[in-house]
Design an enzyme around this catalytic site. Sequence first.
Site, PDB file in Angstrom:
ATOM      1  N   HIS A 293       0.831  -1.205   0.000  1.00  0.00           N
ATOM      2  CA  HIS A 293       0.000   0.000   0.000  1.00  0.00           C
ATOM      3  C   HIS A 293       0.871   1.263   0.000  1.00  0.00           C
ATOM      4  CE1 HIS A 293      -4.022   1.738   1.636  1.00  0.00           C
ATOM      5  NE2 HIS A 293      -3.337   2.686   1.025  1.00  0.00           N
TER       6      HIS A 293
ATOM      7  N   HIS B 214      -5.439  -0.832   5.746  1.00  0.00           N
ATOM      8  CA  HIS B 214      -5.235  -0.017   6.959  1.00  0.00           C
ATOM      9  C   HIS B 214      -6.280  -0.194   8.065  1.00  0.00           C
ATOM     10  CE1 HIS B 214      -7.857   2.452   4.473  1.00  0.00           C
ATOM     11  NE2 HIS B 214      -6.878   3.005   3.787  1.00  0.00           N
TER      12      HIS B 214
ATOM     13  N   ASP C 297       0.843   2.731   3.697  1.00  0.00           N
ATOM     14  CA  ASP C 297      -0.067   3.816   3.282  1.00  0.00           C
ATOM     15  C   ASP C 297       0.725   5.121   3.120  1.00  0.00           C
ATOM     16  OD1 ASP C 297      -2.279   5.126   2.405  1.00  0.00           O
ATOM     17  OD2 ASP C 297      -3.386   5.042   4.292  1.00  0.00           O
TER      18      ASP C 297
END
Length: 428
Positions: free
Chosen positions: A56, A230, A303
């Site tokens: 990610h 997440h 992320d």
Amino acid sequence: MSTVIQGARPYGEGDPVDVLIEDGVITAIGTVEVPEDAEVIDAGGQVLLPGFVDLHTHLREPGREDTETIATGSAAAALGGYTAVFAMANTDPVADNAVVVDHVWRRGQEAGLVDVHPVGAVTVGLKGEKLAELGTMANSQARVTVFSDDGLCVADPLLMRRALEYSTALDVVIAQHAEEPRLTVGAQAHEGERAARLGYTGWPAAAEESIVARDCLLALHANARLHVCHVSTSGTADVLRWAKDRGTKVSAEVTPHHLLLTDERLATYDPVNKVNPPLRTESDAEKLRAALADGTIDCVATDHAPHAVQDKDTEWTAARPGMLGLQTALSIVTETMVRTGLLDWRGVARVMSERPAEIGNLAGQGRPIAVGEPANLTLVDPDAEWTVRGVELASIAANTPYEGMRLPGVVTATLLRGRTTARDGKIC
Ligand code: DOR
């Protein structure tokens, strides 16, 4: 071309050994005679791990090259110990077709520091209305294996069901940004006492948990693979435990920031701490750490979300959500999981390399450190510490929430198929 890593401890276990790498493959482990012209890396007893894989990452190219490019993001990844990253589809234009995903893939190859795997969008333009051509992207040069509208939730249950059903035939995974949009209108921070005190509209835990529960059921009934992006609440970990017990093919990731940081950061008023999903409570962070340790949450994903100064250095409600993560992930995992005794280095290899490689279906990554295996490797000094300075990171943007913090765990070398991509904090 050959390289010898001298005196490394694979997985932090046992006595130091030498590792010989020839033509990108590990050819000997033990006491190794150094071939002429070989590059020698003196590991001095440091921990050798399989190269990290990030499921990610936002690399922002095409569209926001003022904040990150595939080249600068690749450099940040290599310096952070990564040998493969998945680049999210919320670019401009959106990566919802074969032309864009192939472009991202090619730019990653040109940068040559890390394998860049484009994530394809689930819906056209991330609009949540019509399925994108998943099959065309899966069969393109980029061979897309992960699809996500990340940044936005595939909120329509019928579309999500279709995407999951379709994914089984392609053997790909749908990665969901779990956020029921009707529960997060205007949301700024975790719904709780701290947000209330500051007058921010709350982002309720149920907005995440309700979508995860729904999607687990959809995936179970479709016999499809679901990946939850997440995870931020303890309730989501409970739902995942329930779903896994029932045989759902669900995997999940947690970010380093949700393992360490909490909504206590709201008191700073500094939007560097604004992220989606938001920082939660200390109790959530503690339960996420436990869920990562016991395998309920499969892996760590960064992320990594670079943002321009004008999008972050503004009042909280106007700021964009997201924070840098690639170069600090190992340190945060060292701090929260290793120093606390929740994971040993073999566990770190599992959550930062092996499981993400399996979930993303990458054949040559996350492999054992063994003779005959591709030399995608990361060398870590577990005892060293460093001080984070946003402007010194390789990303164009500098929005790190760890500014000025002294963190343990330093990546000292990264090797991609035997080639040293980063060493002692510098790109090679
Ligand atoms: O904080 C976030 N930033 N969360 C997301 O899901 C998207 C990301 C971004 O693209 O900036």
